[in-house]
Design an enzyme around this catalytic site. Structure first.
Site, PDB file in Angstrom:
ATOM      1  N   ARG A 104      -2.690   2.620   0.086  1.00  0.00           N
ATOM      2  CA  ARG A 104      -2.888   2.222   1.800  1.00  0.00           C
ATOM      3  C   ARG A 104      -1.909   2.061   2.556  1.00  0.00           C
ATOM      4  O   ARG A 104      -0.730   2.164   1.862  1.00  0.00           O
ATOM      5  CB  ARG A 104      -3.786   0.800   1.535  1.00  0.00           C
ATOM      6  CG  ARG A 104      -4.011   0.673   2.530  1.00  0.00           C
ATOM      7  CD  ARG A 104      -3.486  -0.820   2.723  1.00  0.00           C
ATOM      8  NE  ARG A 104      -4.427  -1.544   3.454  1.00  0.00           N
ATOM      9  CZ  ARG A 104      -3.572  -2.708   4.412  1.00  0.00           C
ATOM     10  NH1 ARG A 104      -2.303  -2.815   3.888  1.00  0.00           N
ATOM     11  NH2 ARG A 104      -3.530  -3.140   5.399  1.00  0.00           N
ATOM     12  N   LYS A 128     -14.253  -1.744   7.870  1.00  0.00           N
ATOM     13  CA  LYS A 128     -13.936  -2.940   7.553  1.00  0.00           C
ATOM     14  C   LYS A 128     -14.773  -3.884   7.553  1.00  0.00           C
ATOM     15  O   LYS A 128     -14.772  -4.059   9.093  1.00  0.00           O
ATOM     16  CB  LYS A 128     -12.091  -2.793   7.140  1.00  0.00           C
ATOM     17  CG  LYS A 128     -11.294  -2.897   6.537  1.00  0.00           C
ATOM     18  CD  LYS A 128     -10.194  -2.575   7.751  1.00  0.00           C
ATOM     19  CE  LYS A 128      -9.111  -4.010   6.957  1.00  0.00           C
ATOM     20  NZ  LYS A 128      -8.155  -3.611   7.460  1.00  0.00           N
TER      21      LYS A 128
END
Length: 336
Positions: free
Chosen positions: A33, A214
């Site tokens: 990430r 998210k």
């Protein structure tokens, strides 16, 4: 037995050399990430290309900054501002932060505040309570003190986010790089509704990039069904979410989100403070291992390490500990 829960590690421009990346891969890392909020376009390209050179075949996810709220840069050469319990401070929009005022980098925040509202800074490290608000300026008392640096997160647990575009100009630039470099996934921050997901998807049209939403604010919980339908997967980001809702409800929210995503056939990533003790220590706590095990039981596809690998002292040990716990948990749960 094939591991069903993957391990994703956060990498930065300061930690993406061959030794670092290969040590994480050997320990069990499956994907990486990159947080685009902390790197410019060229830095983003360098990290992506380093990953592909040193650990080819590793999937890459990029976080956007999204419609988040942060404090402004500290004035001059200041490194931090001390906020002591009982101090009265001013909050002002779009001004530098110094010892007398905390600057908020987004317009409309102070006008959304009311007397008694809490303002949470730096992922919960500090907290203020508003005692007066008037337009673009507010006055608050410090109820939880600490050292405030530049550009720290601001959360408003008692009110919704003010109207902010879903995709900032910085996000647009980062997404353009992500499309050009053909990364695998984008996780859009602070998604509030399905339209926020679609705003990112419009910028990735023609690519194979999967869009993860998210889940880290109250609006996302309220609008979860629409968000889940619009996104390719979800990322339960427990850090900011824990400053928006009662932290005691986080496990239940995570469990429900995972169950709903699983029913919809969409993958789930869970992040934040999974092995946070290992930032400074070589061994995890029992509670952390239990957190990992319950995520495996819930069918979480990916567990994301953030500060543990981005700046922690034992990054490979974190990945190894997580791998061993995932494998042991998977063996146990599949034998029931």
């Amino acid at each position: 037995m094939k591991r069903l829960t993957d391990i994703m590690a956060t990498v930065t421009d300061l930690r993406c050399d061959r030794h670092f990346l290969t040590s994480l891969r050997r320990a069990g890392m499956d994907s990486v990430r990159i947080n685009s909020a902390h790197v410019d376009g060229e830095g983003l390209r360098r990290i992506i290309r380093a990953v592909r050179e040193h650990v080819p075949g590793t999937a890459i996810l990029m976080d956007t900054k999204g419609p988040e709220i942060r404090t402004t840069q500290l004035s001059g050469t200041m490194e931090s501002v001390t906020l002591a319990v009982g101090d009265v401070v001013r909050l002002a929009e779009c001004t530098a932060t110094d010892s007398s005022v905390i600057g908020i980098a987004v317009e409309g925040v102070c006008s959304a505040l009311r007397k008694g509202h809490r303002v949470v800074l730096d992922d919960g490290a500090m907290e203020l309570t508003v005692r007066h608000a008037d337009g673009a300026v507010a006055e608050a008392v410090v109820t939880l003190g600490g050292e405030l640096g530049s550009r720290k997160t601001v959360n408003l647990p008692d009110t919704d986010l003010p109207p902010i575009p879903a995709v900032s100009e910085r996000d647009r630039c980062a997404i353009e790089v992500a499309v050009e470099e053909r990364i695998d996934m984008i996780a859009h921050s602070f998604v509030r509704c399905a339209a926020d997901v679609e705003a990112v998807r419009a910028l990735t049209a023609g690519s194979d990039i999967r869009i993860f939403a998210k889940i880290e604010c109250r609006e996302a919980i309220r609008n979860f069904n629409g968000i889940l339908e619009a996104a390719d997967g979800i990322l339960v980001a427990r850090g900011d979410l824990g400053t928006q809702i009662d932290v005691a409800t986080i496990p239940a929210v995570q469990h429900k989100a995972c169950a709903m995503a699983r029913a919809a056939g969409k993958p789930v990533i869970v992040s934040t403070q999974i092995l946070t003790s290992m930032i400074d220590h070589p061994y995890p706590t029992r509670a952390e291992m239990t957190d990992v095990a319950f995520a495996v039981r819930d069918g979480v596809e990916t567990l994301l390490l953030t500060g543990e690998t981005a700046q922690g002292s034992f990054p490979a040990e974190c990945v190894d500990a997580m791998r061993r716990c995932i494998e042991a948990s998977q063996t146990y749960f599949t034998s029931l």
